[in-house]
Design a protein around this motif. Structure first.
Motif, mmCIF file in Angstrom:
data_model
loop_
_atom_site.group_PDB
_atom_site.id
_atom_site.type_symbol
_atom_site.label_atom_id
_atom_site.label_comp_id
_atom_site.label_asym_id
_atom_site.label_seq_id
_atom_site.Cartn_x
_atom_site.Cartn_y
_atom_site.Cartn_z
ATOM 1 N N ARG A 163 2.308 10.068 -12.046
ATOM 2 C CA ARG A 163 2.458 8.950 -11.226
ATOM 3 C C ARG A 163 1.162 8.068 -10.911
ATOM 4 O O ARG A 163 1.320 7.280 -10.187
ATOM 5 C CB ARG A 163 3.026 9.431 -9.834
ATOM 6 N N SER A 164 0.007 8.815 -11.313
ATOM 7 C CA SER A 164 -0.959 8.041 -10.960
ATOM 8 C C SER A 164 -2.023 8.573 -12.062
ATOM 9 O O SER A 164 -1.978 9.246 -12.787
ATOM 10 C CB SER A 164 -1.846 8.622 -9.569
ATOM 11 N N ILE B 235 1.734 2.947 -15.123
ATOM 12 C CA ILE B 235 0.960 3.604 -13.999
ATOM 13 C C ILE B 235 -0.027 2.385 -13.613
ATOM 14 O O ILE B 235 -0.584 1.894 -14.291
ATOM 15 C CB ILE B 235 -0.166 4.654 -14.680
#
Length: 320
Positions: A132-133, A216
Motif C-alpha cells: 500500500r505504500s 502507489i
C-alpha cells in the motif's frame, strides 16, 4: 537498435554539420535540408520516448531540417546520452535527472534544445496486493528498470529517500526493462514494478485490460529528493482512469529533455526549436495525456540544464 557501426571522426563531424576543416557544410546537404542526417535516440519500442522520437524524425525531414532522420530503439536516457556523445545520434531524449548525473560524471558537451514533455514515475502493483505504500516494498520482489535506465536511476533515489536502500530494508531487486517488467508483473514473478513514462504508457493500459492494477503514492519522498537534487523533481498527479479502473495518485515528475551536441550548427538548432513550437500538434504521441504542449514557456523549463545558444536566442525571439 539500428546498427550504425563505430563512426569515424569525419562521420561524427558530418552529422554535426561540419566539414573536415570544422567549417559549416550546411549547403552540401541533399534536397535543400539544413543538415544531411539527424537521427533521434528514443527508447524502447512501444514506449512514449520512441513514439515521440518517430514523430520528431519524420517532422525533421518533412520540414527540411534534415535530409534523413531515423528514430533509434534504445534502453532510454543513459544509452541515449552515450549515443549522442559518440556521434551515433544527432538528437537524444533524456530525463533531466539522468542528464544532470551524466554531466557530473563526464566532460560533457551536451546541451538542451528544450523540455518536450513530462515524465511520471509509476509504482505498479496488482490491485489485490498488500503493498500500500513505499515502505511495504521492503523485502518484496521489485522490478526497477533496465540497468542504467532513467527508471533505474530515479528509482534508486526514490528507494533511498524512502529508507529502502540499506540491508534489511531493501526490496529484492530485478533490473527489467518496462516490457519485460510488465510481463513479470502479469506472470506474478515480481510483486511491484517501477516505471517512468509520459501518460498514459500504452503497455500499462494494455496490461490493465487483463489484470486489475493499482498505483502507489510516491509524493512522500519529494521533500528529500528536492533537498538532495534541487530543481529536478516535481509533484505531479496521474489522474483517475488514466489506466483502466486505476484511482488518481500523487507521484514524482521529471522533465524529459531533447538534447544535442553543442557543435550542432546554429541554423539547425534554431530550426528544431521553431519546429517544436510551430508544429507542436504533429509531435504529440497518440493518446498522450502527459505532453507539455511544447509552448515556449514550458520548452525552456529544462531543470537547470543549459540550452544550446541558438536555441536560447530563438526562444527569446519567440517568447521575449
Amino acid at each position: 537498435m539500428a546498427e550504425h557501426g563505430n563512426p569515424s571522426r569525419r562521420s561524427v563531424l558530418r552529422w554535426a554539420g561540419l566539414g573536415a576543416l570544422g567549417l559549416p557544410a550546411l549547403a552540401s546537404c541533399t534536397r535543400g535540408a539544413l543538415i544531411e542526417r539527424l537521427d533521434v535516440a528514443g527508447g524502447e519500442s512501444g514506449g512514449m520516448y520512441f513514439e515521440f522520437a518517430n514523430l520528431l524524425a519524420a517532422a525533421l525531414v518533412r520540414y527540411g531540417i534534415a535530409a534523413h532522420s531515423e528514430a533509434l530503439v534504445t534502453e532510454a536516457s543513459v544509452e541515449n546520452l552515450e549515443l549522442l556523445e559518440n556521434g551515433r545520434a544527432g538528437l537524444s531524449l533524456a530525463l533531466a535527472d539522468t542528464v544532470a548525473q551524466h554531466e557530473r560524471s563526464a566532460d560533457s558537451s551536451l546541451v538542451a534544445l528544450g523540455r518536450v514533455y513530462q515524465n511520471y514515475y509509476h509504482c505498479i502493483v496488482r490491485r489485490e496486493s498488500r503493498i500500500r505504500s513505499l515502505a511495504d516494498l521492503s523485502g518484496q520482489r521489485l522490478g526497477t528498470g533496465a540497468p542504467g535506465s532513467g527508471t533505474w536511476v530515479t528509482g534508486q533515489r526514490i528507494l533511498s529517500a524512502a529508507g529502502l536502500a540499506e540491508e534489511g530494508t531493501k526490496p529484492r531487486e530485478r533490473q527489467l526493462g518496462y516490457v519485460a517488467g510488465l510481463q513479470a508483473l502479469e506472470a506474478g514473478e515480481i510483486d511491484a514494478l517501477l516505471l517512468f513514462g509520459g501518460i498514459p504508457v500504452s503497455s500499462i493500459t494494455a496490461l490493465g485490460r487483463e489484470v486489475d492494477l493499482r498505483l502507489i503514492d510516491l509524493a512522500g519522498v519529494l521533500p528529500a529528493l528536492r533537498a538532495e537534487y534541487p530543481r529536478l523533481y516535481e509533484h505531479v498527479i496521474i489522474p483517475r482512469y488514466t489506466y483502466p479502473g486505476v484511482a488518481e495518485v500523487d507521484t514524482v515528475g521529471v522533465a524529459n529533455l531533447l538534447m544535442a551536441n553543442a557543435a550542432l550548427p546554429a541554423p539547425v538548432a534554431a530550426g528544431i526549436v521553431e519546429l517544436l513550437v510551430d508544429h507542436a500538434r504533429e509531435l504529440i504521441p497518440r493518446n498522450s495525456a502527459g505532453i507539455q504542449y511544447l509552448t515556449p514557456d514550458t520548452l525552456i523549463s529544462t531543470g537547470g540544464q543549459r540550452l544550446h545558444p541558438a536555441a536560447a536566442t530563438t526562444y527569446r525571439r519567440l517568447h521575449g
